[in-house]
Design an enzyme around this catalytic site. Structure first.
Site, mmCIF file in Angstrom:
data_model
loop_
_atom_site.group_PDB
_atom_site.id
_atom_site.type_symbol
_atom_site.label_atom_id
_atom_site.label_comp_id
_atom_site.label_asym_id
_atom_site.label_seq_id
_atom_site.Cartn_x
_atom_site.Cartn_y
_atom_site.Cartn_z
ATOM 1 N N GLU A 16 8.002 17.375 -25.663
ATOM 2 C CA GLU A 16 7.423 17.793 -24.385
ATOM 3 C C GLU A 16 7.996 19.147 -23.943
ATOM 4 O O GLU A 16 7.322 19.933 -23.277
ATOM 5 C CB GLU A 16 7.675 16.732 -23.302
ATOM 6 C CG GLU A 16 7.065 15.366 -23.587
ATOM 7 C CD GLU A 16 5.555 15.278 -23.294
ATOM 8 O OE1 GLU A 16 4.935 16.297 -22.926
ATOM 9 O OE2 GLU A 16 5.006 14.165 -23.460
ATOM 10 N N ARG A 49 0.811 -1.238 0.000
ATOM 11 C CA ARG A 49 0.000 0.000 0.000
ATOM 12 C C ARG A 49 0.832 1.270 0.000
ATOM 13 O O ARG A 49 0.374 2.324 0.432
ATOM 14 C CB ARG A 49 -0.990 0.009 1.158
ATOM 15 C CG ARG A 49 -1.991 -1.135 1.098
ATOM 16 C CD ARG A 49 -3.209 -0.903 1.957
ATOM 17 N NE ARG A 49 -4.024 -2.118 1.958
ATOM 18 C CZ ARG A 49 -3.901 -3.085 2.883
ATOM 19 N NH1 ARG A 49 -3.035 -2.963 3.868
ATOM 20 N NH2 ARG A 49 -4.675 -4.138 2.808
ATOM 21 N N LYS A 77 2.684 11.123 -11.365
ATOM 22 C CA LYS A 77 1.786 10.230 -12.098
ATOM 23 C C LYS A 77 2.519 8.934 -12.363
ATOM 24 O O LYS A 77 3.591 8.916 -12.961
ATOM 25 C CB LYS A 77 1.371 10.853 -13.439
ATOM 26 C CG LYS A 77 0.266 11.880 -13.313
ATOM 27 C CD LYS A 77 -0.305 12.190 -14.690
ATOM 28 C CE LYS A 77 -1.436 13.189 -14.611
ATOM 29 N NZ LYS A 77 -1.976 13.506 -15.958
ATOM 30 N N ASN A 101 -1.515 18.110 -20.929
ATOM 31 C CA ASN A 101 -1.886 17.095 -21.905
ATOM 32 C C ASN A 101 -2.013 17.631 -23.317
ATOM 33 O O ASN A 101 -2.558 16.953 -24.188
ATOM 34 C CB ASN A 101 -3.200 16.434 -21.472
ATOM 35 C CG ASN A 101 -3.032 15.698 -20.158
ATOM 36 O OD1 ASN A 101 -2.047 15.000 -19.948
ATOM 37 N ND2 ASN A 101 -3.980 15.885 -19.258
ATOM 38 N N HIS A 111 -1.740 15.343 -26.243
ATOM 39 C CA HIS A 111 -1.726 13.964 -25.747
ATOM 40 C C HIS A 111 -2.970 13.165 -26.119
ATOM 41 O O HIS A 111 -2.893 11.945 -26.255
ATOM 42 C CB HIS A 111 -1.519 13.941 -24.237
ATOM 43 C CG HIS A 111 -0.096 14.198 -23.842
ATOM 44 N ND1 HIS A 111 0.570 15.365 -24.143
ATOM 45 C CD2 HIS A 111 0.818 13.424 -23.189
ATOM 46 C CE1 HIS A 111 1.817 15.299 -23.681
ATOM 47 N NE2 HIS A 111 1.987 14.131 -23.094
ATOM 48 N N LYS A 133 6.786 22.469 -15.108
ATOM 49 C CA LYS A 133 5.970 21.346 -14.675
ATOM 50 C C LYS A 133 5.737 21.399 -13.164
ATOM 51 O O LYS A 133 4.614 21.164 -12.691
ATOM 52 C CB LYS A 133 6.620 20.019 -15.055
ATOM 53 C CG LYS A 133 5.778 18.835 -14.558
ATOM 54 C CD LYS A 133 5.647 17.713 -15.521
ATOM 55 C CE LYS A 133 4.614 16.707 -15.035
ATOM 56 N NZ LYS A 133 4.671 15.437 -15.752
ATOM 57 N N HIS A 139 6.498 7.912 -27.758
ATOM 58 C CA HIS A 139 5.510 8.779 -27.121
ATOM 59 C C HIS A 139 5.684 10.238 -27.559
ATOM 60 O O HIS A 139 4.726 10.899 -27.951
ATOM 61 C CB HIS A 139 5.624 8.661 -25.592
ATOM 62 C CG HIS A 139 4.742 9.619 -24.846
ATOM 63 N ND1 HIS A 139 3.373 9.534 -24.868
ATOM 64 C CD2 HIS A 139 5.046 10.708 -24.072
ATOM 65 C CE1 HIS A 139 2.861 10.520 -24.130
ATOM 66 N NE2 HIS A 139 3.856 11.238 -23.638
ATOM 67 N N HIS A 192 -2.206 9.977 -27.897
ATOM 68 C CA HIS A 192 -2.494 8.650 -27.330
ATOM 69 C C HIS A 192 -3.230 7.768 -28.333
ATOM 70 O O HIS A 192 -3.028 6.554 -28.371
ATOM 71 C CB HIS A 192 -3.342 8.774 -26.052
ATOM 72 C CG HIS A 192 -2.546 9.169 -24.846
ATOM 73 N ND1 HIS A 192 -3.126 9.455 -23.637
ATOM 74 C CD2 HIS A 192 -1.198 9.307 -24.666
ATOM 75 C CE1 HIS A 192 -2.178 9.778 -22.767
ATOM 76 N NE2 HIS A 192 -1.011 9.693 -23.364
ATOM 77 N N GLU A 199 -4.850 16.875 -10.914
ATOM 78 C CA GLU A 199 -5.477 17.159 -12.202
ATOM 79 C C GLU A 199 -6.986 17.370 -12.087
ATOM 80 O O GLU A 199 -7.786 16.832 -12.837
ATOM 81 C CB GLU A 199 -5.173 16.034 -13.208
ATOM 82 C CG GLU A 199 -5.397 16.485 -14.643
ATOM 83 C CD GLU A 199 -4.763 15.545 -15.653
ATOM 84 O OE1 GLU A 199 -3.610 15.155 -15.477
ATOM 85 O OE2 GLU A 199 -5.456 15.202 -16.624
ATOM 86 N N ARG A 247 -3.901 21.296 -14.299
ATOM 87 C CA ARG A 247 -2.834 20.346 -14.649
ATOM 88 C C ARG A 247 -3.091 19.702 -16.005
ATOM 89 O O ARG A 247 -2.157 19.294 -16.702
ATOM 90 C CB ARG A 247 -2.696 19.266 -13.569
ATOM 91 C CG ARG A 247 -1.596 18.261 -13.906
ATOM 92 C CD ARG A 247 -1.216 17.376 -12.739
ATOM 93 N NE ARG A 247 -0.200 16.419 -13.169
ATOM 94 C CZ ARG A 247 0.556 15.687 -12.359
ATOM 95 N NH1 ARG A 247 0.422 15.800 -11.068
ATOM 96 N NH2 ARG A 247 1.456 14.848 -12.849
#
Lengths: 359, 359
Positions: A181, A117, A139, A241, A244, A223, A261, A248, A233, A237
């Site tokens: 990026e 955990r 993330k 993206n 993206h 960032k 990517h 994606h 987010e 935030r």
């Protein structure tokens, strides 16, 4: 060495950027007294594991070496990390050290988020993409066959150690992919940085150390500010993206292979810019500047041929869909982006149609 | 209906306890406007899915039915939930509804914690064990072949809906197993509740509705107070693990089959009590009361034969090991437990040896 701080209250952490950091003992200083599991891959291990080991001198650690590539960013690969943690009898004081690119960082971070955990982890990014983006912000996650990063968690690292020396061995394509990026930060919130990138595109491509360090540091600063304002987010935030959602779709369609990517993001940024111009939000001159900078950085600005209906469907499984509405990051100008579901669908259709393969 | 609150600031949530709750619309009221994925298993679905569906009337939902049993509390089973979420095009506004016992709740909660980096979920526990323990407190997770709950996350539900009518169909063994956790609350912090349990053991076994509702509510109140004081188990929450380190070893050794979790905990509690008495911490009378109550509730008070060396090793992979030191929950009296690594190892050895199989 430049040091930045990600300001997140009790979850705040430093980002160290500069040459020669790997061997310096920084890793060992952030283990909080516990043992370390170094997670890396078959490409990075022969290049940098020995240097990282020097940075871990005197510490109790072991390593697990994963296969390289986005195709291995899966729950199955996580099992190998969990196995290593359990075989090594790591307890809750363990620290996972992610040495590698974005795949290693995201996957190792997810394992750290979920082992017993949650245990601590360090990001030690060795690619430009990871140094400017994925290693910062907490993330973590892995892919599902039908969607990128569909399984994951927010889990902030204890520190980010970006040794810019590791960029020397980066393949040219990956250097360019990372720069996609970097361009993104200029576009969404830092026009002055975009201007600087236009002036230093060639210096970056020839890996001028000062230019690279500046680009990494300014990207991390941008960032860190965005993440500090909206860790989970809930709102702003999502600006990160840009490109993206379009990107994606490319990555999912191609099965996470063929396109890096950053390359998919570059094509996605160019598509978002075109759509923004179609909406009358971004003037043609700034759209052209965006596309020109991406091209100078040797990045693609159009997707591969994807049937229109498939492209539409792929965009709808994106995590940015909320309550059935697709939200996109679009440009109002260079240095100014918006996250919105309020746009004329015709502009999206037109942008997809421009590039679509025959259905 | 009795309503309690788990006080965790912005993550606070209600626990509803009472008969007839399933069909009442409580589930639908807690979907926060989003769609629901009902996660249940092959045993529970034919018994209660229809009632839960009544509680979801007017909502947009679908169901995924998993195989039943602790052996399926794995990452592989999570894949089926992720698949259902993605095939159903669930986005971040999704709510996972866990209808079932502890395995369904832990696993569905973990999927909710990790799908798209976290969506909401409701606990709708249908076993006594889940109603008094696992559904409350936000611990989610799955097992690793070499350790229970080794992979998981802290993720609080949006609400817990404990319909005590569902206990009517619970097999006798599972009723008893749930009562092991109920006894635990009395032992660790509520001597008056322990007294009440001694007075109502037979009423509980014959499923007297008022007695069951009281037992569930008092257990949830105790658990909610412990969780509110220490959500992430930095300290006092570990008291809830009385009997669990000894018990997890039994479950791991038997491959999560044969022994129910609550049965292993009961044997573990009896072992912890014996060790506490061996240390001179718990007087013999209270040890005997503890064992007698467990036996009246038809629970085992000794482990199966496990070779001594294996038992020792199994206890060391427990999550309660920190910095290489085994920490145990031990008793100072009825209603008073301590979490400590400061104990005479000889007392542990003696306790393990009493029950061990020949090496």
């Amino acid at each position: 060495m430049r040091t930045l701080q990600v300001a997140l209250g009790e979850r705040s952490y430093p980002i160290y950027i500069g040459p020669g950091l790997l061997g310096r003992g920084l890793i060992g200083e952030h283990l909080a007294g516990g043992r370390a599991l170094l997670v890396t891959n078959e490409t990075v291990a022969p290049l940098y594991q020995a240097r990282a080991a020097a940075g871990l001198a005197g510490c109790d650690w072991r390593a697990v070496v994963l296969p390289d590539g986005e195709a291995y960013k899966t729950l199955e690969t996580c099992q190998r990390v969990y196995d290593a943690l359990i075989e090594g009898q790591f307890d809750r004081t363990a620290t996972v050290v992610a040495l590698g690119g974005g795949v290693v960082g995201d996957l190792a971070g997810f394992c750290a988020a979920t082992y017993q955990r949650g245990v601590g982890y360090l990001q030690v990014p060795t690619t430009l993409l990871a140094q400017v983006d994925s290693a910062v912000g907490g993330k973590t996650g892995v892919n599902h066959p039908q969607g990128k990063n569909m399984i994951g968690a927010f889990h902030q690292p204890r520190a980010v150690i970006a040794d810019t020396d590791t960029l020397a061995t980066l393949p040219e394509r990956e250097l360019s992919a990372g720069l996609a990026e970097v361009v993104k930060y200029g576009l969404i919130r830092d026009a002055a940085f975009f201007d600087w990138l236009e002036a230093h595109a060639e210096a970056l491509l020839r890996r001028d150390p000062a230019a690279l360090t500046h680009a990494v540091a300014e990207s991390c600063r941008n960032k860190a500010e965005v993440v500090a304002a909206d860790e989970r987010e809930a709102g702003s935030r999502a600006l990160l993206n840009l490109g993206h959602t379009f990107g994606h779709a490319i990555e999912t369609h191609t099965g996470y292979s063929g396109w890096l990517h950053g390359e998919a993001v570059a094509a996605g940024i160019a598509m978002a810019a075109r759509m923004s111009t179609a909406l009358g939000w971004l003037d043609e001159r700034d759209r052209a500047r965006t596309e020109a900078l991406l091209q100078r950085l040797r990045l693609p600005t159009a997707p591969p041929p994807i049937p229109l209906a498939r492209y539409r469907a792929l965009m709808r499984v994106d995590k940015k869909v909320q309550g059935g509405r697709l939200r996109l990051v679009l440009l109002r100008g260079i240095g100014e982006a918006v996250v919105t579901a309020e746009f004329d669908e015709a502009a999206l259709e037109r942008t997809l149609r421009e590039h679509a393969a025959a259905d």
